[in-house]
Design a protein around this motif. Structure first.
Motif, PDB file in Angstrom:
ATOM      1  N   LYS A  22      88.127 -89.865  86.992  1.00  0.00           N
ATOM      2  CA  LYS A  22      89.009 -90.949  87.452  1.00  0.00           C
ATOM      3  C   LYS A  22      90.335 -90.452  88.035  1.00  0.00           C
ATOM      4  CE  LYS A  22      89.052 -92.916  83.361  1.00  0.00           C
ATOM      5  NZ  LYS A  22      88.291 -91.966  82.519  1.00  0.00           N
ATOM      6  N   VAL A  23      90.760 -89.233  87.678  1.00  0.00           N
ATOM      7  CA  VAL A  23      92.091 -88.764  88.067  1.00  0.00           C
ATOM      8  C   VAL A  23      92.259 -88.723  89.582  1.00  0.00           C
ATOM      9  CG1 VAL A  23      93.668 -86.793  88.017  1.00  0.00           C
ATOM     10  CG2 VAL A  23      92.510 -87.512  85.927  1.00  0.00           C
ATOM     11  N   GLY A  24      91.244 -88.241  90.304  1.00  0.00           N
ATOM     12  CA  GLY A  24      91.336 -88.175  91.756  1.00  0.00           C
ATOM     13  C   GLY A  24      91.563 -89.539  92.384  1.00  0.00           C
ATOM     14  N   ASP A  25      90.867 -90.561  91.856  1.00  0.00           N
ATOM     15  CA  ASP A  25      91.038 -91.913  92.388  1.00  0.00           C
ATOM     16  C   ASP A  25      92.400 -92.493  92.020  1.00  0.00           C
ATOM     17  OD1 ASP A  25      88.513 -92.188  93.663  1.00  0.00           O
ATOM     18  OD2 ASP A  25      87.567 -92.469  91.718  1.00  0.00           O
ATOM     19  N   TYR A  26      92.831 -92.262  90.781  1.00  0.00           N
ATOM     20  CA  TYR A  26      94.164 -92.717  90.376  1.00  0.00           C
ATOM     21  C   TYR A  26      95.233 -92.167  91.318  1.00  0.00           C
ATOM     22  CZ  TYR A  26      92.915 -94.515  85.671  1.00  0.00           C
ATOM     23  OH  TYR A  26      92.430 -95.239  84.603  1.00  0.00           O
ATOM     24  N   LEU A  27      95.197 -90.853  91.535  1.00  0.00           N
ATOM     25  CA  LEU A  27      96.220 -90.214  92.359  1.00  0.00           C
ATOM     26  C   LEU A  27      96.138 -90.659  93.815  1.00  0.00           C
ATOM     27  CD1 LEU A  27      95.952 -86.586  90.906  1.00  0.00           C
ATOM     28  CD2 LEU A  27      97.731 -88.274  90.411  1.00  0.00           C
ATOM     29  N   SER A  28      94.908 -90.834  94.314  1.00  0.00           N
ATOM     30  CA  SER A  28      94.720 -91.253  95.705  1.00  0.00           C
ATOM     31  C   SER A  28      95.272 -92.648  95.962  1.00  0.00           C
ATOM     32  CB  SER A  28      93.229 -91.215  96.071  1.00  0.00           C
ATOM     33  OG  SER A  28      92.721 -89.908  95.969  1.00  0.00           O
ATOM     34  N   SER A  29      95.283 -93.478  94.926  1.00  0.00           N
ATOM     35  CA  SER A  29      95.788 -94.855  95.082  1.00  0.00           C
ATOM     36  C   SER A  29      97.289 -94.897  95.287  1.00  0.00           C
ATOM     37  CB  SER A  29      95.407 -95.702  93.861  1.00  0.00           C
ATOM     38  OG  SER A  29      96.181 -95.339  92.723  1.00  0.00           O
ATOM     39  N   GLY A  30      97.981 -93.793  94.950  1.00  0.00           N
ATOM     40  CA  GLY A  30      99.431 -93.764  95.134  1.00  0.00           C
ATOM     41  C   GLY A  30     100.163 -94.696  94.195  1.00  0.00           C
ATOM     42  N   ARG A  31      99.699 -94.765  92.950  1.00  0.00           N
ATOM     43  CA  ARG A  31     100.346 -95.603  91.945  1.00  0.00           C
ATOM     44  C   ARG A  31     100.863 -94.733  90.807  1.00  0.00           C
ATOM     45  NH1 ARG A  31     100.402 -98.031  95.671  1.00  0.00           N
ATOM     46  NH2 ARG A  31      99.586-100.074  96.186  1.00  0.00           N
ATOM     47  N   PRO A  32     102.039 -95.075  90.235  1.00  0.00           N
ATOM     48  CA  PRO A  32     102.553 -94.296  89.101  1.00  0.00           C
ATOM     49  C   PRO A  32     101.611 -94.410  87.906  1.00  0.00           C
ATOM     50  CG  PRO A  32     103.841 -96.302  89.394  1.00  0.00           C
ATOM     51  CD  PRO A  32     102.923 -96.207  90.575  1.00  0.00           C
ATOM     52  N   MET A  33     101.625 -93.400  87.052  1.00  0.00           N
ATOM     53  CA  MET A  33     100.661 -93.342  85.966  1.00  0.00           C
ATOM     54  C   MET A  33     101.322 -93.333  84.591  1.00  0.00           C
ATOM     55  SD  MET A  33      97.798 -90.391  85.158  1.00  0.00           S
ATOM     56  CE  MET A  33      96.975 -90.603  86.738  1.00  0.00           C
ATOM     57  N   LEU A  34     100.684 -94.047  83.651  1.00  0.00           N
ATOM     58  CA  LEU A  34     100.985 -93.927  82.237  1.00  0.00           C
ATOM     59  C   LEU A  34      99.924 -92.997  81.659  1.00  0.00           C
ATOM     60  CD1 LEU A  34     101.633 -97.704  81.573  1.00  0.00           C
ATOM     61  CD2 LEU A  34     103.366 -95.904  81.527  1.00  0.00           C
ATOM     62  N   ASN A  35     100.353 -91.908  81.044  1.00  0.00           N
ATOM     63  CA  ASN A  35      99.394 -90.879  80.625  1.00  0.00           C
ATOM     64  C   ASN A  35      99.384 -90.673  79.121  1.00  0.00           C
ATOM     65  OD1 ASN A  35      97.650 -88.507  80.730  1.00  0.00           O
ATOM     66  ND2 ASN A  35      99.536 -87.403  80.199  1.00  0.00           N
ATOM     67  N   GLY A  36      98.182 -90.798  78.529  1.00  0.00           N
ATOM     68  CA  GLY A  36      98.014 -90.538  77.103  1.00  0.00           C
ATOM     69  C   GLY A  36      97.283 -89.241  76.821  1.00  0.00           C
ATOM     70  N   SER A  37      96.940 -88.488  77.842  1.00  0.00           N
ATOM     71  CA  SER A  37      96.217 -87.232  77.648  1.00  0.00           C
ATOM     72  C   SER A  37      97.166 -86.142  77.159  1.00  0.00           C
ATOM     73  CB  SER A  37      95.557 -86.776  78.957  1.00  0.00           C
ATOM     74  OG  SER A  37      95.024 -85.475  78.815  1.00  0.00           O
ATOM     75  N   LEU A  38      96.685 -85.356  76.179  1.00  0.00           N
ATOM     76  CA  LEU A  38      97.470 -84.240  75.674  1.00  0.00           C
ATOM     77  C   LEU A  38      96.999 -82.905  76.256  1.00  0.00           C
ATOM     78  CD1 LEU A  38      97.797 -85.232  71.899  1.00  0.00           C
ATOM     79  CD2 LEU A  38      99.425 -85.620  73.747  1.00  0.00           C
ATOM     80  N   ASN A  39      96.074 -82.965  77.200  1.00  0.00           N
ATOM     81  CA  ASN A  39      95.574 -81.752  77.819  1.00  0.00           C
ATOM     82  C   ASN A  39      96.704 -81.026  78.540  1.00  0.00           C
ATOM     83  OD1 ASN A  39      94.356 -80.657  80.678  1.00  0.00           O
ATOM     84  ND2 ASN A  39      93.096 -80.094  78.928  1.00  0.00           N
ATOM     85  N   LEU A  40      96.899 -79.739  78.215  1.00  0.00           N
ATOM     86  CA  LEU A  40      98.044 -78.992  78.738  1.00  0.00           C
ATOM     87  C   LEU A  40      98.001 -78.852  80.254  1.00  0.00           C
ATOM     88  CD1 LEU A  40      98.383 -76.189  76.039  1.00  0.00           C
ATOM     89  CD2 LEU A  40      99.720 -78.289  76.265  1.00  0.00           C
ATOM     90  N   GLU A  41      96.803 -78.699  80.795  1.00  0.00           N
ATOM     91  CA  GLU A  41      96.659 -78.575  82.246  1.00  0.00           C
ATOM     92  C   GLU A  41      97.128 -79.847  82.943  1.00  0.00           C
ATOM     93  OE1 GLU A  41      93.160 -77.463  85.512  1.00  0.00           O
ATOM     94  OE2 GLU A  41      92.651 -77.779  83.409  1.00  0.00           O
ATOM     95  N   PHE A  42      96.734 -80.997  82.379  1.00  0.00           N
ATOM     96  CA  PHE A  42      97.138 -82.261  82.981  1.00  0.00           C
ATOM     97  C   PHE A  42      98.639 -82.486  82.811  1.00  0.00           C
ATOM     98  CE2 PHE A  42      97.674 -86.793  83.478  1.00  0.00           C
ATOM     99  CZ  PHE A  42      96.862 -87.062  84.563  1.00  0.00           C
ATOM    100  N   LEU A  43      99.170 -82.158  81.629  1.00  0.00           N
ATOM    101  CA  LEU A  43     100.603 -82.332  81.385  1.00  0.00           C
ATOM    102  C   LEU A  43     101.434 -81.471  82.341  1.00  0.00           C
ATOM    103  CD1 LEU A  43     100.635 -82.389  77.473  1.00  0.00           C
ATOM    104  CD2 LEU A  43     101.025 -84.323  79.008  1.00  0.00           C
ATOM    105  N   GLU A  44     100.912 -80.299  82.673  1.00  0.00           N
ATOM    106  CA  GLU A  44     101.608 -79.423  83.628  1.00  0.00           C
ATOM    107  C   GLU A  44     101.660 -80.057  85.017  1.00  0.00           C
ATOM    108  OE1 GLU A  44     101.207 -74.893  85.459  1.00  0.00           O
ATOM    109  OE2 GLU A  44     100.189 -75.394  83.569  1.00  0.00           O
ATOM    110  N   LEU A  45     100.549 -80.662  85.436  1.00  0.00           N
ATOM    111  CA  LEU A  45     100.532 -81.359  86.722  1.00  0.00           C
ATOM    112  C   LEU A  45     101.537 -82.510  86.735  1.00  0.00           C
ATOM    113  CD1 LEU A  45      96.693 -81.582  87.477  1.00  0.00           C
ATOM    114  CD2 LEU A  45      98.371 -80.187  88.708  1.00  0.00           C
TER     115      LEU A  45
END
Length: 410
Positions: free
Chosen positions: A318-341
Motif C-alpha cells: 500500500k505504501v507506493g499508492d499512499y505516497l503517489s496520492s500526495g497525501r500526508p500520512m499518519l504512521n503506526g509502523s515501527l519498522n526502522l527502514e520506514f521511519l527513516e524514510l
C-alpha cells in the motif's frame, strides 16, 4: 534465445484485477521486451479472492508464456486446508519441473511460498543454472503475531518453516527483495550470492494518475468531513481497531473526521461490528479496484499506515499508492527502514501503534495544520514516490540483476 522461468504462486495475470499485485507480471513483460523467452508458473487458485482461474484469451496475447498448475484451494487464512493447498501446488510444480523438456537459463522465484521456492531452487541447482529469489514477505516471522506469539513455543512450532526459509535463502545465486529490511534477513543466511538488491513494490505512477483522473468524480466527499483513508487487507497484522477508536476520540473532541476503510479480509466483519458498537462513522467500501482506490486516496485529507506493534511487515504494497496520492500520512509502523524514510522526506506524523490516544493526538496535529502545510507534506510524499517507488524507474534494477546472472552462467 535465453529462457527465464518465473515461479510466482501469488500473482496477477493479464486481464485480472489485483490492485498492487502485478510485480511479477511487470517483470515478465520487461524481460520479454529485452528479448528473453519468459515462462511464468502460477496457481490455478487465486488467493486474493479465493477463486479458481479459468482460461483467459488474454493469456495468449501476453508476450510471455503462462502455465497455471493445480491447487486445491482454501477459504481461511489460518487453517490446515491452506497448508494442504500450498503443498498441493508444490506437488504440481515438482511434477511439472520433472517432466519439462525446456532448457531454462535462469529460475526466478517468489518467496513465499517457501515450499515452491525450495523445489525451484533444487531444480536450478540440478540444472546448474542461476537461481534468484524475490523476497516479498518473511515467513515464519509474519506468522508469530498471526498465530501464536509465545517465544519458546512459537520457535519450536515454526522451526521447520524457519529451516526451510534458511535453505531457500542459502541456495540463491541472486537475492532481490521488496525492502532493505527483508534483504538483510535473507542475506544473513546466504554465503553464495554476490548479487543482492532491493526494489520497493512501488506503483506505476503514470498509470495511477490516469486511472484516478477517470474515476475521481465518482467519489463524493462532503466538504465538512476530514477523511483519513486506509487501504489493504483487513487482517490480523493491521491496526484497524486503533484507527476506528482513535478517529472516534477525535470526533468527540470536535474534529469531524471520518475513517475510510478500503479493502477486505478475515477480520472485516469484526471491525464493522466494533465500529458499530462504539458509534463510529467509519465507512467500509469493501474491495474496490485500483482506479477506485486511487480516487478515494486523492479525495482524502490524509492516509494511515495502521499496523500492529509486533507486525514484521516493512514497506508494504500500500505504501507506493499512499505516497503517489500526495497525501500526508499518519504512521503506526515501527519498522526502522520506514521511519527513516518518514524522517528524511517529512511526509507525515508517527503515532504509537495500538494506542488510540496517541492516534487521536496525531489526528489533531495533522488536522490543525494549515492547508499549505498539509499540501507541503503531500508534496514530500509524492516526491518520495517519484524518486523511489515509480516502477518505470526502479524495476530496471531487477532486469539488470537477471541479465548479470544469465551472462555469468555462460
Amino acid at each position: 534465445m535465453k529462457k527465464v522461468l518465473v515461479i510466482a504462486q501469488f500473482t496477477q495475470l493479464p486481464g485480472e484485477t489485483g490492485n498492487n499485485r502485478s510485480r511479477f507480471k511487470l517483470i515478465c513483460e520487461m524481460l520479454a521486451k529485452e528479448g528473453y523467452d519468459v515462462t511464468i508458473i502460477t496457481s490455478k487458485f487465486r488467493e486474493l479472492d479465493r477463486t479458481f482461474r479459468k482460461e483467459n484469451e488474454l493469456y495468449n496475447s501476453a508476450p510471455y508464456k503462462i502455465v497455471t498448475l493445480d491447487e486445491v484451494g482454501y477459504y481461511k487464512n489460518i487453517s490446515f486446508k491452506r497448508i494442504y493447498s500450498m503443498w498441493s501446488f508444490t506437488w504440481s510444480l515438482k511434477n511439472f519441473l520433472k517432466n519439462t523438456n525446456e532448457d531454462y537459463n535462469l529460475v526466478y522465484a517468489c518467496v513465499p511460498g517457501l515450499d515452491s521456492a525450495l523445489i525451484a531452487g533444487k531444480y536450478a541447482n540440478r540444472k546448474n543454472i542461476p537461481f534468484v529469489i524475490d523476497v516479498q514477505d518473511v515467513w515464519p516471522e509474519v506468522m508469530y503475531d498471526l498465530v501464536l506469539d509465545v517465544p519458546i513455543i512459537s520457535n519450536i512450532l515454526f522451526s521447520p518453516l524457519q529451516l526451510m526459509a534458511n535453505k531457500v535463502y542459502a541456495m540463491a545465486d541472486g537475492i532481490m527483495a521488496v525492502s532493505k529490511t527483508y534483504l538483510e534477513i535473507a542475506e544473513r543466511k546466504n554465503r553464495k550470492s554476490g548479487i543482492k538488491d532491493y526494489v520497493f513494490i512501488g506503483t506505476d505512477i503514470e498509470e495511477f494518475e490516469l486511472s484516478v483522473n477517470e474515476n475521481i468524480n465518482v467519489v463524493d466527499k462532503p466538504s465538512d468531513e476530514f477523511w483519513i483513508a486506509y487501504i489493504g487487507s483487513l487482517g490480523h497484522s493491521y491496526d484497524i481497531y486503533t484507527f476506528i477508536e482513535g478517529a472516534k476520540k477525535a470526533s468527540e473532541k470536535g474534529i469531524n473526521v471520518r475513517p475510510i476503510i478500503l479493502g477486505s479480509g478475515p477480520l472485516e466483519k469484526n471491525f464493522k461490528e466494533f465500529a458499530k458498537r462504539i458509534g463510529s462513522n467509519a465507512y467500509f467500501t469493501g474491495w474496490v479496484d485500483h482506479a477506485m482506490m486511487g480516487s478515494y486516496l486523492k479525495k482524502s485529507d490524509a492516509v494511515i499506515n495502521a499496523i500492529k506493534r509486533k507486525a514484521p511487515q516493512s514497506i508494504t504494497n500500500k505504501v507506493g499508492d499512499y505516497l503517489s496520492s500526495g497525501r500526508p500520512m499518519l504512521n503506526g509502523s515501527l519498522n526502522l527502514e520506514f521511519l527513516e524514510l518518514l524522517n528524511d522526506y517529512k511526509f507525515g506524523f508517527n503515532y504509537e501503534p495500538e494506542s488510540s490516544e496517541s492516534l487521536y493526538l496525531a489526528i489533531e496535529k495533522i488536522y490543525r495544520l494549515s492547508k499549505k502545510e498539509r499540501e507541503q507534506m503531500g508534496s514530500n510524499a509524492r516526491r518520495l514516490a517519484e524518486e523511489k517507488f515509480d516502477r518505470k524507474k526502479t524495476y530496471p534494477k531487477i532486469i539488470k540483476m537477471t541479465e548479470k546472472l544469465v551472462e555469468k552462467s555462460y
